[in-house]
Design a protein around this motif. Structure first.
Motif, mmCIF file in Angstrom:
data_model
loop_
_atom_site.group_PDB
_atom_site.id
_atom_site.type_symbol
_atom_site.label_atom_id
_atom_site.label_comp_id
_atom_site.label_asym_id
_atom_site.label_seq_id
_atom_site.Cartn_x
_atom_site.Cartn_y
_atom_site.Cartn_z
ATOM 1 N N UNK A 187 0.824 -1.207 0.000
ATOM 2 C CA UNK A 187 0.000 0.000 0.000
ATOM 3 C C UNK A 187 0.864 1.266 0.000
ATOM 4 N N UNK A 188 0.555 2.194 -0.904
ATOM 5 C CA UNK A 188 1.324 3.435 -1.026
ATOM 6 C C UNK A 188 0.379 4.629 -1.110
ATOM 7 N N UNK A 189 0.875 5.827 -0.803
ATOM 8 C CA UNK A 189 0.041 7.026 -0.987
ATOM 9 C C UNK A 189 -0.448 7.177 -2.425
ATOM 10 N N UNK A 190 0.393 6.830 -3.383
ATOM 11 C CA UNK A 190 0.010 6.934 -4.791
ATOM 12 C C UNK A 190 -1.167 6.017 -5.104
ATOM 13 N N UNK A 191 -1.180 4.839 -4.493
ATOM 14 C CA UNK A 191 -2.262 3.893 -4.724
ATOM 15 C C UNK A 191 -3.584 4.437 -4.162
ATOM 16 N N UNK A 192 -3.516 5.014 -2.976
ATOM 17 C CA UNK A 192 -4.723 5.617 -2.400
ATOM 18 C C UNK A 192 -5.214 6.756 -3.281
ATOM 19 N N UNK A 193 -4.298 7.592 -3.757
ATOM 20 C CA UNK A 193 -4.674 8.732 -4.595
ATOM 21 C C UNK A 193 -5.403 8.285 -5.855
ATOM 22 N N UNK A 194 -4.988 7.160 -6.422
ATOM 23 C CA UNK A 194 -5.617 6.653 -7.640
ATOM 24 C C UNK A 194 -7.076 6.267 -7.414
ATOM 25 N N UNK A 195 -7.413 5.911 -6.166
ATOM 26 C CA UNK A 195 -8.767 5.431 -5.868
ATOM 27 C C UNK A 195 -9.652 6.507 -5.264
ATOM 28 N N UNK A 196 -9.171 7.735 -5.153
ATOM 29 C CA UNK A 196 -10.014 8.828 -4.704
ATOM 30 C C UNK A 196 -11.019 9.200 -5.785
ATOM 31 N N UNK A 197 -12.030 9.971 -5.421
ATOM 32 C CA UNK A 197 -13.016 10.406 -6.413
ATOM 33 C C UNK A 197 -12.348 11.188 -7.542
ATOM 34 N N UNK A 198 -11.234 11.846 -7.224
ATOM 35 C CA UNK A 198 -10.516 12.661 -8.206
ATOM 36 C C UNK A 198 -9.318 11.921 -8.790
ATOM 37 N N UNK A 199 -9.310 10.616 -8.727
ATOM 38 C CA UNK A 199 -8.191 9.827 -9.220
ATOM 39 C C UNK A 199 -7.795 10.201 -10.637
ATOM 40 N N UNK A 200 -6.495 10.363 -10.856
ATOM 41 C CA UNK A 200 -5.983 10.718 -12.177
ATOM 42 C C UNK A 200 -5.873 12.207 -12.419
ATOM 43 N N UNK A 201 -6.395 13.020 -11.514
ATOM 44 C CA UNK A 201 -6.328 14.475 -11.659
ATOM 45 C C UNK A 201 -5.167 15.038 -10.833
ATOM 46 N N UNK A 202 -4.644 16.192 -11.217
ATOM 47 C CA UNK A 202 -3.641 16.838 -10.373
ATOM 48 C C UNK A 202 -4.290 17.324 -9.079
ATOM 49 N N UNK A 203 -3.546 17.298 -7.985
ATOM 50 C CA UNK A 203 -4.053 17.831 -6.727
ATOM 51 C C UNK A 203 -4.230 19.344 -6.850
#
Length: 260
Positions: A187-203
């Motif tokens: 498990x990595x922060x990048x993996x969590x970010x991919x599964x957020x509602x905004x996955x694939x978008x810049x923060x």
């Protein structure tokens, strides 16, 4: 109409707008701007309206303006915080009914505005069926658009989003037959970010909040870890283009220190 809403009609105001635009290097414009519009109810109360719906309608009209300002300066992604999970639980039922109708109309209007891709983000299953239908239609109708990406945070909560992301990761891992030990190790922060509602978008590079409030209110908690913040004293419906451009100019002048 408030005095601030009446400002900005003359040639001197437009000259100042042009001056601000010249002070913003195109390369320093934030890719992703998130907006927390606040103060709609106070605006309506100060003007003597008997219903908060007047403020929410004025706020929705201002959000259409705000998105045009973002698009005009070259912002790629804009996120609007329109309705939180807490709002769904705590708002007066009459006010909530009005607000849901206003949000549905705003979403539909934005789907016909320029070439924007409009994406609802949040726990849409908590919303009334008719609003869910409108949001699904808007997302489908604009899915192929190539202009600015507009996130509408509706039925949204940042903590819930992170929980949903972790649940999605666990479910996906289980479907692949992986063990909990393997998941914990990978498990990595990048993996969590991919599964957020905004996955694939810049923060979001810049988060703006109106009405002088200085808190996140459960908005984009994960995504805003390195965001810059800008707080405007104006109530939501009174936000002016100069307020927005000053925020962009301020952002462009900051020395961003990630993690420092």
């Amino acid at each position: 109409m408030s005095s601030r809403t009446q400002e900005g009609r003359g040639p001197l105001y437009r000259l100042y707008i042009n001056r601000l635009l010249r002070q913003i290097p195109p390369a320093q414009v934030p890719r992703h701007v998130a907006m927390m519009i606040d103060g709609n109810r106070r605006w309506a109360r100060q003007l003597g309206y008997d219903s908060a719906a007047h403020g929410h309608r004025a706020g929705a009209a201002k959000m259409r303006e705000f998105l045009r300002w973002c698009d005009d300066v070259g912002v790629s992604v804009a996120s609007l915080y329109l309705l939180s999970v807490d709002n769904l639980r705590k708002r007066d039922s009459g006010e909530l009914t009005d607000l849901i109708e206003i949000i549905g109309q705003l979403a539909d209007d934005l789907s016909h505005e320029r070439d924007w891709r409009v994406q609802p983000v949040g726990r849409l299953d908590l919303l009334p069926d008719e609003l869910q239908r409108v949001l699904r239609d808007v997302a489908y109708r604009t899915a192929a658009h190539t202009g600015m990406h507009v996130n509408l945070a509706i039925g949204y909560g940042g903590r819930g989003e992170i929980v949903d992301a972790v649940r999605s990761i666990i479910t996906q891992h289980d479907e692949r037959g992986g063990t909990l030990e393997e998941l914990a190790a990978s498990l990595t922060p990048e993996q969590i970010a991919e599964h957020l509602y905004t996955g694939g978008q810049p923060d979001p590079d810049l988060v703006i909040r109106t009405s002088g409030e200085q808190r996140l209110s459960d908005f984009l908690l994960w995504q805003s870890a390195h965001s810059e913040f800008y707080f405007v004293e104006a109530l939501g419906p009174d936000l002016r283009e100069v307020d927005f451009l000053r925020a962009i100019r301020d952002f462009a002048s900051r020395d961003r220190r990630f993690g420092g």
